[in-house]
Structures are given as structure tokens and as C-alpha cells.
Design an enzyme around this catalytic site. Structure first.
Site, short mmCIF file in Angstrom:
data_model
loop_
_atom_site.label_atom_id
_atom_site.label_comp_id
_atom_site.label_asym_id
_atom_site.label_seq_id
_atom_site.Cartn_x
_atom_site.Cartn_y
_atom_site.Cartn_z
N SER A 1 92.96 -51.39 -22.60
CA SER A 1 93.40 -50.25 -23.39
C SER A 1 93.95 -50.74 -24.72
O SER A 1 94.60 -51.79 -24.78
CB SER A 1 94.49 -49.48 -22.63
OG SER A 1 95.17 -48.59 -23.49
N LYS B 1 96.22 -52.12 -18.51
CA LYS B 1 94.99 -51.49 -18.06
C LYS B 1 93.82 -52.48 -17.94
O LYS B 1 93.64 -53.37 -18.75
CB LYS B 1 94.58 -50.36 -19.01
CG LYS B 1 95.53 -49.20 -19.06
CD LYS B 1 95.67 -48.49 -17.74
CE LYS B 1 94.37 -47.84 -17.31
NZ LYS B 1 93.93 -46.77 -18.22
N HIS C 1 82.56 -36.43 2.45
CA HIS C 1 83.44 -35.56 1.65
C HIS C 1 84.58 -36.36 1.01
O HIS C 1 85.65 -35.81 0.72
CB HIS C 1 84.03 -34.43 2.51
CG HIS C 1 83.02 -33.69 3.31
ND1 HIS C 1 82.23 -32.70 2.79
CD2 HIS C 1 82.63 -33.83 4.61
CE1 HIS C 1 81.43 -32.23 3.73
NE2 HIS C 1 81.64 -32.91 4.84
N GLU D 1 81.40 -46.95 -15.97
CA GLU D 1 81.50 -45.61 -16.54
C GLU D 1 80.40 -45.36 -17.57
O GLU D 1 79.82 -44.27 -17.61
CB GLU D 1 82.87 -45.43 -17.18
CG GLU D 1 84.00 -45.40 -16.17
CD GLU D 1 85.38 -45.35 -16.80
OE1 GLU D 1 86.35 -45.14 -16.07
OE2 GLU D 1 85.47 -45.52 -18.03
#
Length: 463
Positions: free
Chosen positions: A283, A289, A162, A296
Site C-alpha cells: 500500500s 499491507k 456456499h 486480483e
């Protein structure tokens, strides 16, 4: 040969006029099946040899045909043979070019054959090559996972259920979990290869041929293991594609789950790992970043593979026997999935190999979430306390620790005995992550000895 005849379909004898231009655009498949040209030429050569074997062609005619196909393949490589949409597909374009070169002799190549069994032959040959390449790349991924497991077997990390801290595990155990998942995927691709490895050539349009076609001959010539048993089934069957897409889909699911883990582990909140710069981007606005873009994108691309399986299933679900033109649309989902699986494997394998584990940061997480609570409960079980009682006792201990801002490892013997008199000083022997890991030595458990056993078994499987 005038332009009108050049663009006339080879099946046009029944028709008084040519198809409308929009119909030609609508019905063509050349944008997809042109990639079959090598396999179509291989199939054509096998067909020519078989026709010679049964006496339809002479040896001299065979030599002319084989030479012409070599020339056609060279023209395709050179870009001088450009497919015509009016000829619909790769099969008609290549056959039309053969007839241009050899005249009536070229027109003999389609004897005893239909485009229905021809496309099935091309497709199965194409899929065999595609699956073999994927198997090769998956084996490379499996080797990397074994290497990571072997290198990280002594690193202890929190295991999660979980997405909550649950129990400590060996990081090697984690990598091996994905080894076994991807190993099952490899087996599914192998099964898809075996399902594909049947020769359909000679099934004809749907009922075979009155000519003495030798299907055993073409099976051997094309290096298929078996011959399809039923001509109706042969030209209507796309199970081998569905099986491939199912294998690709389970691979995609496993890939997406792995990417999700690694994305989470790379966040500032977890900070378990450092992803390689080569597979991250920055970024356009924020110079601080470092984004896990490769992971992804891979996670995102998996949806296309899953959709491809349903695409073909829905296409197939209402088709009567045997061949229907709907099946022309069986290529887009399959080709998309092949390309996606390959690029994911090309990225994922080197990415995983270059991941760096932040061991000191990971250790900070081993003191969170009362990871050793189950060990305490099983300690009481070994002392004779029923498990459901131990579960309640340890739950109360955890509540006590939360109220008093303590960890299980920091409790005094008096505090332990306040919760049950059976606790003794030997409780402190089990209160380390390393002990918790190594005591889970059941077959398939996270004990480092068990992880090393898994690694050795995995190595033997890959051999």
C-alpha cells in the site's frame, strides 16, 4: 511513381476519385492486421508457387517473386517499410510494395484470389500459431498443478459449499480439481485448433475462380490439414474464432474462480496460504499491507475475455452471406483475448508454484463448522438407520454441540447414546479429518489413494 499513384488503392479502377481522408481513417485496418505480415507473406509465397504449378507464372518469375517477398519481410523487420493508411490493410501494403519492386510481374500475385480468402488464410495461419503457444503454456500450468497436488496430498483442509465449512478434503484433491478444469480448457483449445486447420485459399471473393486454381497444392504448401468445402461458407465463416473465444472464456472463468479462492485463503481471516512476494504489492499509505494484486488483476482481466466472445457474436449475428466489412472488426476482440490469456498464464503458473501452505493455521479450521457431521450420518446408515432419519439425528447433535459449546469429537459415549442408542465406541474411530478423507474412496473422491490415482492419470495424459 508519384505520391498520388503510390497512395492510390489497388481496387480504384472503378472510381473517379479517391476516398475522403476521413473515410481512409475510418476504413483502415492496418492498426490491427499489420501483425499478420509474416503470415501474409507465407500465404503470398504459397500463392506464387501454386500459380507456377498451374502455369500462370514461370519458374524464373517465381524466383523473382519469392526473392522480393524475402526483401519485403526484411524491410518490415528493419522498420524501413512503414505501412500506409491509404492502402487500408496489410495485404494491400505488401502487394503494393511487391508491385513497386517488380512492376507488372508483382501485379500477377493476386490472380484468382480475393482479399476475402486472403485474410481468412492469414487469420487461420495466425490463429494456429497463437493456439499452439497457448497450449504450450497451459501444459506448463497443468504440470505445476500436478506437482502441487503431489506435494500437498497429505495436507487436510476444509472443503466449502456456499463458502461455509462443509467436509474435510485433501489439498491435493483441490489442486487436481483445477487440473481437470484447465485440462478441459486445453481440450477446447485443441478443438479450436482443429476447426481452424482448414485452408480457405482459393475460395476467391465468394464463388471460387474460373482459373484452374489448385487448392490442394496451397493446402499442402501452407500445412493445413483440410480444405474448406464451400466458398460461400469459407469467406463468411468466423466459427473458428468463436470457438477459440469460447475456449478462452471458459479458461477465464476457471481462472477467476481459482483467483478468488486464493485471495480468500490468503486473508487474515483464513490464513491458509502465504502468497509469493514477487506477485503481491504493498500500500502507498499502509506499510503493513501485502495485497494479492496479481490474483486480483487476473480476476479483473477475465471480464475482457468474456466480453470479447459476446463482441464477436453480436458482430456476426445479423450478417448476410457472404463477406461484409463488419468482419474487419473481428480482430480486436480476438487479439485482446490472445494477449490476455497469455499474460495470465505467464503470471499464474509461477505464482501457484510458489504458494506456501500454512499447515498449522489450516489445522485450526478443521475444528470449525462440524466438518465430520456427514461422516456421523453415514455411520448410522451403515448401522441400518435410514438416511433421512440420520440427517435429523445428526442435525440435533450439532444443535446440542452449539448450545453446549462442544465439538462432535469431544462428546462422551453417553452423550452420543442420548441421541440414539445405536451409537457405540466405534464412533470415535471415524472422528478425525484424516479418517474422514480416506474413507471417501469412491472413484473421484478425496481419499488420498484416489488423489494419487488422479495424479498418475493426469501425468499419463500429459505424456
Amino acid at each position: 511513381m508519384n505520391n498520388q499513384n503510390e497512395n492510390k488503392a489497388l481496387w480504384s479502377g472503378r472510381f473517379a476519385s479517391s476516398p475522403a481522408e476521413i473515410m481512409q481513417q475510418f476504413s483502415q485496418s492496418i492498426d490491427m492486421d499489420w501483425r499478420f505480415y509474416k503470415h501474409d507473406i507465407i500465404g503470398n509465397k504459397a500463392q506464387a508457387k501454386m500459380l507456377t504449378h498451374i502455369g500462370i507464372l514461370t519458374t524464373q518469375e517465381l524466383e523473382q517473386i519469392l526473392s522480393a517477398f524475402d526483401e519485403i519481410e526484411k524491410e518490415i523487420h528493419d522498420g524501413t517499410l512503414i505501412p500506409k493508411i491509404a492502402l487500408e490493410d496489410v495485404h494491400m501494403n505488401i502487394e503494393a510494395r511487391l508491385i513497386e519492386k517488380l512492376g507488372p510481374l508483382g501485379a500477377k500475385i493476386h490472380t484468382g484470389r480475393s482479399r476475402n480468402d486472403q485474410v481468412a488464410t492469414d487469420y487461420r495461419l495466425f490463429m494456429k500459431d497463437a493456439i499452439l503457444l497457448i497450449q504450450e503454456k497451459m501444459t506448463a500450468l497443468l504440470k505445476i498443478l500436478i506437482e502441487k497436488a503431489n506435494a500437498d496430498v497429505d495436507i487436510i483442509v476444509p472443503g466449502f459449499t456456499h463458502l461455509q465449512h462443509a467436509q474435510p478434503i485433501s489439498l491435493g484433491h483441490y489442486w487436481m480439481a483445477y487440473f481437470w478444469k484447465f485440462n478441459r480448457d486445453l481440450k477446447r483449445f485443441t478443438s479450436a485448433y482443429e476447426t481452424t486447420n482448414f485452408s480457405p485459399l482459393g475460395a476467391g471473393a465468394l464463388a471460387g475462380s474460373t482459373l484452374p486454381i489448385d487448392r490442394e497444392f496451397t493446402k499442402n504448401e501452407l500445412n493445413f490439414a483440410f480444405i474448406t468445402e464451400n466458398s460461400l461458407d469459407t469467406v463468411s465463416d468466423r466459427d473458428y474464432l468463436l470457438e477459440f473465444l469460447f475456449a478462452a472464456s471458459t479458461f477465464a472463468l476457471h481462472t477467476s474462480r481459482l483467483c478468488e479462492d486464493l485471495i480468500i485463503w490468503g486473508t487474515s481471516e483464513f490464513n491458509f496460504i502465504e502468497l509469493p512476494d514477487a506477485f503481491c504489492t504493498g500500500s502507498s499509505m499502509m506499510p503493513n499491507k501485502k495485497n494479492p494484486d496479481a490474483l486480483e488483476i487476473a480476476r479483473g482481466k477475465t471480464s475482457g475475455i468474456l466480453s470479447s466472445l459476446y463482441d464477436l457474436m453480436v458482430n456476426m449475428k445479423g450478417l448476410p452471406l457472404t463477406y461484409n466489412r463488419d468482419l474487419q472488426e473481428d480482430k480486436r476482440p480476438v487479439f485482446h483475448s490472445i494477449e490476455t490469456v497469455n499474460i495470465i498464464l505467464d503470471v499464474l503458473t509461477p505464482l501457484i508454484s510458489e504458494i506456501q501452505v500454512k499447515e498449522e493455521e489450516v489445522k485450526k479450521h478443521l475444528n470449525k463448522g462440524f466438518l465430520l457431521a456427514t461422516d456421523v450420518a453415514e455411520y448410522l446408515v451403515l448401522k441400518g438407520v435410514p438416511f433421512r432419519d440420520t440427517h435429523h439425528i445428526v442435525g440435533n447433535l450439532v444443535q446440542y454441540c452449539i448450545r453446549n459449546n462442544k465439538d462432535l469429537e469431544n462428546l462422551t459415549i453417553e452423550e452420543w447414546k442420548n441421541h440414539h442408542e445405536i451409537f457405540d465406541n466405534d464412533i470415535f474411530d471415524i472422528l478425525t479429518p484424516e479418517s474422514a478423507v480416506d474413507r471417501r474412496s469412491t472413484y473421484g473422491g478425496t481419499a488420498r489413494s484416489e488423489v494419487r490415482r488422479q495424479i498418475e492419470k493426469a501425468k499419463s495424459l500429459l505424456k
